[in-house]
Enzyme design. Structure first.
Site, PDB file in Angstrom:
ATOM      1  N   GLN A   1     -16.065 -58.262  50.225  1.00 30.03           N
ATOM      2  CA  GLN A   1     -16.907 -57.260  50.887  1.00 30.03           C
ATOM      3  C   GLN A   1     -16.743 -57.352  52.421  1.00 30.03           C
ATOM      4  OE1 GLN A   1     -18.681 -59.084  48.024  1.00 30.03           O
ATOM      5  NE2 GLN A   1     -17.534 -57.479  47.018  1.00 30.03           N
TER       6      GLN A   1
ATOM      7  N   ASP B   1     -13.084 -53.633  52.478  1.00 33.14           N
ATOM      8  CA  ASP B   1     -11.761 -53.002  52.397  1.00 33.14           C
ATOM      9  C   ASP B   1     -11.001 -53.022  53.723  1.00 33.14           C
ATOM     10  OD1 ASP B   1     -12.451 -52.432  49.759  1.00 33.14           O
ATOM     11  OD2 ASP B   1     -13.362 -50.515  50.327  1.00 33.14           O
TER      12      ASP B   1
ATOM     13  N   HIS C   1      -9.091 -56.514  46.130  1.00 36.63           N
ATOM     14  CA  HIS C   1      -8.224 -56.961  47.227  1.00 36.63           C
ATOM     15  C   HIS C   1      -6.771 -56.652  46.881  1.00 36.63           C
ATOM     16  CE1 HIS C   1     -11.458 -60.073  48.649  1.00 36.63           C
ATOM     17  NE2 HIS C   1     -11.886 -58.825  48.651  1.00 36.63           N
TER      18      HIS C   1
HETATM   19  P1  GDP Z   1      -9.662 -55.607  50.988  1.00 36.42           P
HETATM   20  O1  GDP Z   1     -10.740 -55.310  49.992  1.00 36.42           O
HETATM   21  O2  GDP Z   1     -10.221 -55.985  52.324  1.00 36.42           O
HETATM   22  O3  GDP Z   1      -8.660 -56.602  50.498  1.00 36.42           O
HETATM   23  O4  GDP Z   1      -8.881 -54.242  51.219  1.00 36.42           O
HETATM   24  P2  GDP Z   1      -8.403 -53.206  50.078  1.00 36.42           P
HETATM   25  O5  GDP Z   1      -7.234 -53.779  49.371  1.00 36.42           O
HETATM   26  O6  GDP Z   1      -9.548 -52.751  49.259  1.00 36.42           O
HETATM   27  O7  GDP Z   1      -8.018 -51.952  50.981  1.00 36.42           O
HETATM   28  C1  GDP Z   1      -7.022 -52.026  51.933  1.00 36.42           C
HETATM   29  C2  GDP Z   1      -5.959 -50.973  51.571  1.00 36.42           C
HETATM   30  O8  GDP Z   1      -5.124 -50.769  52.685  1.00 36.42           O
HETATM   31  C3  GDP Z   1      -5.030 -51.425  50.466  1.00 36.42           C
HETATM   32  O9  GDP Z   1      -4.578 -50.280  49.777  1.00 36.42           O
HETATM   33  C4  GDP Z   1      -3.887 -52.084  51.219  1.00 36.42           C
HETATM   34  O10 GDP Z   1      -2.663 -52.072  50.486  1.00 36.42           O
HETATM   35  C5  GDP Z   1      -3.800 -51.197  52.420  1.00 36.42           C
HETATM   36  N1  GDP Z   1      -3.367 -51.849  53.679  1.00 36.42           N
HETATM   37  C6  GDP Z   1      -3.620 -53.106  54.112  1.00 36.42           C
HETATM   38  N2  GDP Z   1      -3.172 -53.266  55.371  1.00 36.42           N
HETATM   39  C7  GDP Z   1      -2.625 -52.087  55.731  1.00 36.42           C
HETATM   40  C8  GDP Z   1      -2.017 -51.610  56.937  1.00 36.42           C
HETATM   41  O11 GDP Z   1      -1.910 -52.306  57.935  1.00 36.42           O
HETATM   42  N3  GDP Z   1      -1.601 -50.305  56.937  1.00 36.42           N
HETATM   43  C9  GDP Z   1      -1.727 -49.493  55.860  1.00 36.42           C
HETATM   44  N4  GDP Z   1      -1.295 -48.250  55.963  1.00 36.42           N
HETATM   45  N5  GDP Z   1      -2.297 -49.906  54.716  1.00 36.42           N
HETATM   46  C10 GDP Z   1      -2.744 -51.190  54.658  1.00 36.42           C
HETATM   47  P1  IMO Z   2     -13.963 -55.653  48.997  1.00 37.07           P
HETATM   48  O1  IMO Z   2     -14.009 -57.151  48.756  1.00 37.07           O
HETATM   49  C1  IMO Z   2     -16.126 -52.000  49.847  1.00 37.07           C
HETATM   50  C2  IMO Z   2     -20.160 -51.666  48.217  1.00 37.07           C
HETATM   51  C3  IMO Z   2     -20.386 -50.621  47.148  1.00 37.07           C
HETATM   52  C4  IMO Z   2     -21.815 -50.241  47.444  1.00 37.07           C
HETATM   53  C5  IMO Z   2     -22.441 -51.579  47.832  1.00 37.07           C
HETATM   54  C6  IMO Z   2     -23.174 -52.265  46.696  1.00 37.07           C
HETATM   55  O2  IMO Z   2     -12.876 -54.980  48.256  1.00 37.07           O
HETATM   56  O3  IMO Z   2     -13.971 -55.369  50.465  1.00 37.07           O
HETATM   57  P2  IMO Z   2     -22.331 -53.584  44.554  1.00 37.07           P
HETATM   58  O4  IMO Z   2     -21.500 -53.137  43.389  1.00 37.07           O
HETATM   59  O5  IMO Z   2     -21.742 -54.737  45.316  1.00 37.07           O
HETATM   60  O6  IMO Z   2     -23.758 -53.823  44.194  1.00 37.07           O
HETATM   61  O7  IMO Z   2     -22.354 -52.314  45.551  1.00 37.07           O
HETATM   62  O8  IMO Z   2     -21.370 -52.401  48.266  1.00 37.07           O
HETATM   63  N1  IMO Z   2     -19.078 -52.634  47.938  1.00 37.07           N
HETATM   64  C7  IMO Z   2     -17.882 -52.611  48.534  1.00 37.07           C
HETATM   65  N2  IMO Z   2     -17.369 -51.726  49.418  1.00 37.07           N
HETATM   66  N3  IMO Z   2     -15.415 -53.076  49.473  1.00 37.07           N
HETATM   67  C8  IMO Z   2     -15.927 -53.982  48.621  1.00 37.07           C
HETATM   68  O9  IMO Z   2     -15.317 -55.138  48.326  1.00 37.07           O
HETATM   69  C9  IMO Z   2     -17.203 -53.743  48.070  1.00 37.07           C
HETATM   70  N4  IMO Z   2     -18.000 -54.392  47.196  1.00 37.07           N
HETATM   71  C10 IMO Z   2     -19.144 -53.714  47.131  1.00 37.07           C
HETATM   72  O10 IMO Z   2     -19.494 -49.548  47.293  1.00 37.07           O
HETATM   73  O11 IMO Z   2     -21.870 -49.402  48.574  1.00 37.07           O
HETATM   74 MG    MG Z   3     -11.297 -53.771  48.711  1.00 35.57          MG
END
Ligand code: GDP
Ligand code: IMO
Ligand code: MG
Length: 431
Positions: free
Chosen positions: A230, A19, A47
């Site tokens: 991840q 994330d 994502h």
């Molecule tokens: P990913 O799994 O790495 O693609 O990340 P996620 O989408 O799960 O989580 C990132 C969260 O932060 C999402 O809700 C994005 O919209 C938000 N986000 C991404 N970049 C920024 C930033 O620079 N500032 C803020 N405030 N939010 C961001």
């Molecule tokens: P993105 O791509 C954050 C974490 C789960 C758990 C561990 C194992 O959005 O960054 P799983 O279901 O994969 O067997 O869970 O991994 N996990 C993530 N945490 N972002 C992710 O993906 C994750 N994918 C799995 O929360 O701790």
């Molecule tokens: Mg994510």
């Protein structure tokens, strides 16, 4: 596809526990690439891309799908839940995003079945307080079957008699576990068969030999962006085992997860948040279990994009990030969510782990077994200014610049881009 090779195939990897904002950065970088490829993970990923306040969450389909005239590939290292991928395609189409010839799904990727999800759930429930905190998407059981040679792959769906026999055998075996070990009801292989044969029809237009597709693309000098899911600290080998996911998250996984030569990955770009988060259980030395942790969660919108669970929040962990940088060979990185720290008077960076009198600067292999780890912090002054509107490097507050440079110095990398908000446009190019 235009032929415009610059020898800069790039792999995006998360440097924390996931994330980090990979989706947003992939979407931005997609403009300069021809093909965007997912190489591992499955629908556990979430994502997020925000374009003019419209939010898209991608789980299996590469984030590059949101841009026109790009090819998106789901490589063989990904585990595919067909229901999820079909739902995602339908949802994108309702938002007027084209999904057709531009999406390619590997015929040798393994499939996630209902018994994988069931076993994921039952195993987590049985673990009680020791649970991993998985997304319950069946990821671990599916990869386990792949390694145990009990998996069923996308191509198997297109040979109905072969698929029927294989599925029957596997489900009968799973039912022994479900009934005898977990004392729950058996699953019907006939129902699963009917369901997956329907999916096969719908998936067919997208399925191809992605190894050949990528080989042709490389020979035609197309530019390729590998989209890691991840984070490296969740990698099956280098993460905080057993609190990890079940795939090779790191850049090395891109070669095996796509079927290309490692030499075809020219750059590895790390993505890291200005602080740290993790979802699920497992060690997190710089975690903040206080109002500041809550503030970061609320301001940063730190709720799982896949499960909606609140994410644990804490200070930037440079020990973990350095480990991730080492195992990936990262030289440059994007720092995201700087804006979330805007209000802080003091900002801390975890630069060491203390066990008794010993301070570790290298990530220890046995962190999971050692709950006595104390974070060692370096403190920096905060900037207490709104950075979400900054677009030019000269407008970055001096204290924020200092924070960025300190991270660069501690980590030994260059931070090339800043993200200061969720929207596609909220970025600052530093070099
Ligand atoms: P990913 O799994 O790495 O693609 O990340 P996620 O989408 O799960 O989580 C990132 C969260 O932060 C999402 O809700 C994005 O919209 C938000 N986000 C991404 N970049 C920024 C930033 O620079 N500032 C803020 N405030 N939010 C961001
Ligand atoms: P993105 O791509 C954050 C974490 C789960 C758990 C561990 C194992 O959005 O960054 P799983 O279901 O994969 O067997 O869970 O991994 N996990 C993530 N945490 N972002 C992710 O993906 C994750 N994918 C799995 O929360 O701790
Ligand atoms: Mg994510």
């Amino acid at each position: 596809m235009e032929n415009s090779n610059t020898g800069s195939n790039t792999c995006i990897v998360g440097l924390q526990w996931g994330d980090e904002g990979k989706g947003k950065i992939v979407d931005i970088l997609t403009e300069s690439f021809d093909i965007i490829v997912r190489y591992q993970g499955g629908s556990n990923a979430g994502h997020t891309v925000v374009i003019d306040s419209e939010k898209f969450i991608l789980h299996l389909i590469p984030s590059g799908i949101l841009r026109k005239n790009k090819y998106c590939v789901i490589g063989s290292g990904v585990v595919i839940d067909p229901r999820q991928v079909l739902e995602e395609i339908a949802e994108l189409r309702t938002k007027n995003i084209e999904v057709g010839e531009n999406l390619r799904i590997s015929e040798i990727a393994h499939l996630v079945f209902p018994y994988h999800k069931k076993l994921d759930e039952l195993s987590e429930t049985e673990k009680g307080n020791d649970k991993i905190g998985t997304t319950r998407k069946g990821i671990g059981p599916c990869y386990a079957d792949k390694m145990a040679r009990n998996g069923i792959r996308v191509a198997d769906l297109f040979y109905p008699e072969h698929f029927r026999q294989r599925l029957k055998k596997v489900v009968e075996e799973k039912n022994r576990i479900l009934v005898q070990l977990f004392h729950t009801g058996p699953l019907s292989w006939e129902e699963i068969y009917d369901e997956y044969i329907r999916y096969a029809e719908q998936l067919k237009p997208f399925v191809c030999n992605t190894v050949a597709f990528m080989d042709d693309a490389i020979k035609a000098k197309k530019r390729i962006l590998f989209e890691g899911a991840q984070g490296s600290m969740l990698d099956v080998d280098y993460g905080t085992y057993p609190f990890i996911t079940s795939s090779s998250v790191i850049a090395g996984g891109a070669a095996t997860g796509v079927g290309i030569c490692p030499k075809q990955i020219h750059e590895i770009l790390g993505i890291m948040k200005a602080y740290t988060t993790r979802v699920g259980s497992g060690p997190f030395p710089s975690e903040l279990n206080d109002t500041l942790g809550e503030h970061l969660r609320e301001k940063g919108g730190e709720y799982g994009a896949t499960t909606g669970r609140p994410r644990r929040c804490g200070w930037f962990d440079a020990v973990a990030a350095k480990h991730a940088i080492t195992v990936n060979g990262v030289e440059s990185a994007v720092l995201t969510k700087l804006d979330v720290l805007d209000e802080q008077k003091i900002i801390k960076i975890c630069i060491g782990y203390k066990f008794g009198d010993t301070i570790y600067h290298r990530f220890p292999a046995d962190l999971t077994a050692r709950p006595d780890c104390q974070p060692v912090y370096r403190e920096l002054p905060g900037w207490q200014k709104d950075t979400s509107r900054v677009r030019n490097v000269n407008d970055i507050p001096p204290e924020a610049k200092n924070y960025i440079h300190t991270l660069e110095e501690i980590l030994g990398i260059t931070i090339t881009m800043l993200s200061v908000g969720p929207d596609r446009g909220q970025v600052v190019y530093l070099v």
